[in-house]
Write a protein that holds these residues in place. Structure first.
Motif, PDB file in Angstrom:
ATOM      1  N   GLN A   1       5.948 -17.517   9.425  1.00 35.81           N
ATOM      2  CA  GLN A   1       5.793 -16.901   8.117  1.00 35.81           C
ATOM      3  C   GLN A   1       5.779 -15.378   8.270  1.00 35.81           C
ATOM      4  O   GLN A   1       5.028 -14.844   9.091  1.00 35.81           O
ATOM      5  N   VAL A   2       6.621 -14.709   7.526  1.00 38.78           N
ATOM      6  CA  VAL A   2       6.687 -13.257   7.550  1.00 38.78           C
ATOM      7  C   VAL A   2       6.305 -12.732   6.171  1.00 38.78           C
ATOM      8  O   VAL A   2       6.869 -13.150   5.159  1.00 38.78           O
ATOM      9  N   GLN A   3       5.340 -11.854   6.148  1.00 37.39           N
ATOM     10  CA  GLN A   3       4.942 -11.246   4.883  1.00 37.39           C
ATOM     11  C   GLN A   3       5.573  -9.859   4.775  1.00 37.39           C
ATOM     12  O   GLN A   3       5.625  -9.113   5.755  1.00 37.39           O
ATOM     13  N   LEU A   4       6.043  -9.548   3.579  1.00 38.05           N
ATOM     14  CA  LEU A   4       6.720  -8.280   3.330  1.00 38.05           C
ATOM     15  C   LEU A   4       5.980  -7.523   2.239  1.00 38.05           C
ATOM     16  O   LEU A   4       5.673  -8.094   1.191  1.00 38.05           O
ATOM     17  N   VAL A   5       5.719  -6.257   2.496  1.00 41.82           N
ATOM     18  CA  VAL A   5       5.017  -5.435   1.519  1.00 41.82           C
ATOM     19  C   VAL A   5       5.820  -4.161   1.290  1.00 41.82           C
ATOM     20  O   VAL A   5       5.972  -3.332   2.190  1.00 41.82           O
ATOM     21  N   GLU A   6       6.323  -4.026   0.068  1.00 45.89           N
ATOM     22  CA  GLU A   6       7.110  -2.846  -0.279  1.00 45.89           C
ATOM     23  C   GLU A   6       6.205  -1.709  -0.743  1.00 45.89           C
ATOM     24  O   GLU A   6       5.119  -1.948  -1.283  1.00 45.89           O
ATOM     25  N   SER A   7       6.672  -0.509  -0.564  1.00 48.17           N
ATOM     26  CA  SER A   7       5.982   0.657  -1.112  1.00 48.17           C
ATOM     27  C   SER A   7       7.034   1.701  -1.458  1.00 48.17           C
ATOM     28  O   SER A   7       8.164   1.637  -0.974  1.00 48.17           O
ATOM     29  N   GLY A   8       6.623   2.643  -2.309  1.00 50.61           N
ATOM     30  CA  GLY A   8       7.566   3.670  -2.715  1.00 50.61           C
ATOM     31  C   GLY A   8       7.888   3.618  -4.182  1.00 50.61           C
ATOM     32  O   GLY A   8       8.935   4.069  -4.611  1.00 50.61           O
ATOM     33  N   VAL A   9       6.977   3.024  -4.950  1.00 56.26           N
ATOM     34  CA  VAL A   9       7.146   2.998  -6.407  1.00 56.26           C
ATOM     35  C   VAL A   9       7.364   4.405  -6.894  1.00 56.26           C
ATOM     36  O   VAL A   9       6.660   5.324  -6.491  1.00 56.26           O
ATOM     37  N   GLY A  10       8.369   4.561  -7.758  1.00 54.85           N
ATOM     38  CA  GLY A  10       8.585   5.912  -8.206  1.00 54.85           C
ATOM     39  C   GLY A  10       9.464   6.050  -9.421  1.00 54.85           C
ATOM     40  O   GLY A  10      10.244   5.154  -9.768  1.00 54.85           O
ATOM     41  N   SER A  11       9.309   7.184 -10.043  1.00 57.69           N
ATOM     42  CA  SER A  11      10.163   7.582 -11.150  1.00 57.69           C
ATOM     43  C   SER A  11      10.787   8.913 -10.783  1.00 57.69           C
ATOM     44  O   SER A  11      10.121   9.776 -10.214  1.00 57.69           O
TER      45      SER A  11
END
Length: 125
Positions: A1-11
Motif C-alpha cells: 500500500q502506497v499513500q500519496l499526499v499532495e501539496s501546493g494548493v494555490g491560486s
C-alpha cells in the motif's frame, strides 16, 4: 500500500507559476499527475517511470513545454512544475502511482493503483 499526499494548493494569475508536490510512502515504478475540472473527465497531464537511474517522462499536448514532471527518489516525492499557467489549467490535480512495471503501458489512462486526495489549482485571467 502506497499513500500519496499532495501539496501546493494555490491560486495564481494567468502567466504565473506553481509547483505541486506529492509525497509517497513507498516505492512506485510509475507516477503521474492527472487533473479534473468541474463537469469534465479526469485527464492525464504528465507521467514518469523508471528504475531510479533512467527516467522517461511524457506530457499531454496541452501542457507540453509549460509543465515539467520530476521525481526525487531519495525523498520519494514527485513534483509538477507548472509555468505559463492558463485559466484552462484550473482543476483539481491528483497524484497517482503504481508499483507494477506493467504501468508503463497505462499511458494517460487512469489505471494507477494509488491516488492522492487531490489539490486545487486555480488560474485567474
Amino acid at each position: 500500500q502506497v499513500q500519496l499526499v499532495e501539496s501546493g494548493v494555490g491560486s495564481v494569475q494567468a502567466g504565473g507559476s506553481l509547483r505541486l508536490s506529492c509525497a509517497a510512502s513507498g516505492y512506485s515504478y510509475c507516477m503521474g499527475w492527472f487533473r479534473q475540472a468541474p463537469g469534465k473527465e479526469r485527464e492525464g497531464v504528465a507521467r514518469i517511470y523508471g528504475d531510479g537511474t533512467t527516467y522517461f517522462a511524457y506530457y499531454a499536448d496541452s501542457v507540453k513545454g509549460r509543465f515539467t514532471i520530476s521525481k526525487d527518489n531519495a525523498k520519494n516525492t514527485l513534483y509538477l512544475q507548472m509555468n505559463t499557467l492558463k485559466p484552462e489549467d484550473t482543476a483539481m490535480y491528483y497524484c497517482a502511482a503504481d508499483s507494477r512495471t506493467l504501468c508503463v503501458a497505462f499511458g494517460f489512462f487512469p489505471s494507477y493503483t494509488y491516488w492522492g486526495q487531490g489539490t486545487q489549482v486555480t488560474v485567474s485571467s
